[in-house]
Design an enzyme around this catalytic site. Structure first.
Site, PDB file in Angstrom:
ATOM      1  N   LYS A  85      32.601  37.524  39.034  1.00 32.79           N
ATOM      2  CA  LYS A  85      34.009  37.784  39.357  1.00 32.79           C
ATOM      3  C   LYS A  85      34.258  39.043  40.184  1.00 32.79           C
ATOM      4  CE  LYS A  85      35.454  41.114  36.287  1.00 32.79           C
ATOM      5  NZ  LYS A  85      36.575  42.048  36.357  1.00 32.79           N
ATOM      6  N   TYR A 151      34.741  34.892  46.016  1.00 33.02           N
ATOM      7  CA  TYR A 151      35.102  34.757  44.587  1.00 33.02           C
ATOM      8  C   TYR A 151      36.414  33.997  44.453  1.00 33.02           C
ATOM      9  CZ  TYR A 151      37.641  35.863  40.367  1.00 33.02           C
ATOM     10  OH  TYR A 151      38.420  35.744  39.238  1.00 33.02           O
TER      11      TYR A 151
END
Ligand code: WQD
Length: 338
Positions: A85, A151
């Site tokens: 992340k 991401y």
């Protein structure tokens, strides 16, 4: 309900596991421990006094997921929190991010649907919203796959995969939860955020300055078009975020549903620093640095849909988050690397 938490030993995962167990549900944690420690799962059991079995394995691997179903199933739901992340890192390692964040969803869906799964809750992000003119972001605000980093793109791609799978799986409930900026920790201080190395995110960085392992808070730009010139974000206490997962799971209906999980009340970088200073009772050294590439001036949500449809609203404040983060940090100066 019996829930498989993919990425369940992580920051969001452990808090969600505690909230599920406290609400009377059962959990099994699947985690490759690439960004956490097995100790985190033990702490979930310590907090709740209930079992939170941990399977150390790769959610991208069908055989591993099948083994979890064989040994611990059947499951009423999968909550998929297993993802890389870090926005910045994703721009340097796109294949790592697309492979991990998409293949894990594919494997969990393939095995889950083979086993008759009826509910899939997906951890998404407010960074899928692409037009600042839409602020505060609602679930209908413009999204895009053409975002600033792999991401966020991987999360939007996941949402599209899930929407298409839900469309041809009539009895499957897909719930997408778009997080804003998770912060804070469980009040016990037993579980919390434990980033490896120098933290990218603001609160862990401020906390490391407060505990003395980093020297000063670098504020990335004070010339944004915001009230105090520093970036505005929607900081959601991780305990509120976890509670959002519980109500979303309990109220899931067949189909595809999206909810923002945020406070709707943006706070600036300087505001976060000031809140942390209130929590620790002293000032922190700060230094204005150049803007960070890829940052936007402001991102925050309108959380009305989750309130209207789920009866969920954030209860905790940025001061609660700083207080709880500091409890976690002081009890665990080295995180889980005890
Ligand atoms: C917050 C603010 C920075 C560090 C993150 C994740 C993203 C998503 C949302 C999950 C910004 C400023 C930061 C520092 C600073 N999470 N800042 N000094 O960038 O909003 O996004 O949360 O989906 O994946 O990356 O969070 O905490 O990095 O930054 O001034 O040392 O703090 O400029 O305004 P961000 P962040």
């Amino acid at each position: 309900m019996r829930v498989l938490l993919a990425g369940g030993a992580g920051y969001i995962g452990t808090h969600t596991a505690v909230a599920l167990l406290d609400a009377g549900h059962e959990v099994v944690l699947l985690d490759d421990l690439s960004a956490t420690s097995a100790i985190a799962a033990e702490r979930v059991q310590e907090i709740t006094g209930k079992p939170a079995p941990l399977v150390i394995g790769d959610a991208k691997d069908d055989a591993t997921v099948a083994r979890v179903f064989d040994e611990y199933g059947p499951f009423d739901s999968i909550i998929h929190l297993a993802a890389h992340k870090a926005v910045g890192e994703s721009t340097q390692l796109p294949l790592k991010y697309y492979a991990n964040n998409l293949d894990s969803t594919f494997a969990l869906l393939r095995v889950g649907l083979e086993r008759g799964l009826k509910s899939f809750v997906f951890s998404s992000t407010g960074t899928v919203y692409s037009d600042p003119a839409d602020l505060p972001f609602t679930e209908e605000s413009t999204t895009s796959v053409d975002l600033s980093n792999p991401y966020s793109k991987s999360k939007r791609m996941n949402e599209k995969v899930l929407e298409d799978v839900a469309a041809v799986t009539p009895d499957l409930a897909v719930t997408v939860l778009r997080y804003f900026n998770p912060v804070g920790a469980h009040a016990s201080g037993l579980i919390g955020e434990d980033p490896a190395g120098i933290p990218n995110n603001l609160m862990p960085f401020v906390s490391r300055v407060a505990i003395g392992t980093l020297s000063e808070v670098g504020i990335f730009g004070d010339d944004y078009d915001t009230p105090d010139g520093t970036g505005l974000r929607d900081y959601i206490h991780v305990v509120d975020l976890a509670a959002g997962h519980v109500v979303a799971l309990e109220q899931a209906q067949p189909g595809y549903a999206v909810y923002n999980l945020g406070t709707g009340e943006p706070v600036s970088v300087k505001g976060v620093v000031a809140a942390f200073e209130r929590a620790i009772g002293r000032e922190l050294p700060v230094n204005i640095k150049p803007r960070r590439p890829g940052d936007v001036a402001a991102t925050y949500c309108d959380p009305a849909k989750a309130a209207r449809e789920l009866g969920w609203k954030a209860q905790l404040t940025i001061d609660d988050a700083c207080r709880d983060y500091w409890t976690w940090q002081t009890k665990n100066p080295q995180g889980y690397n005890v």
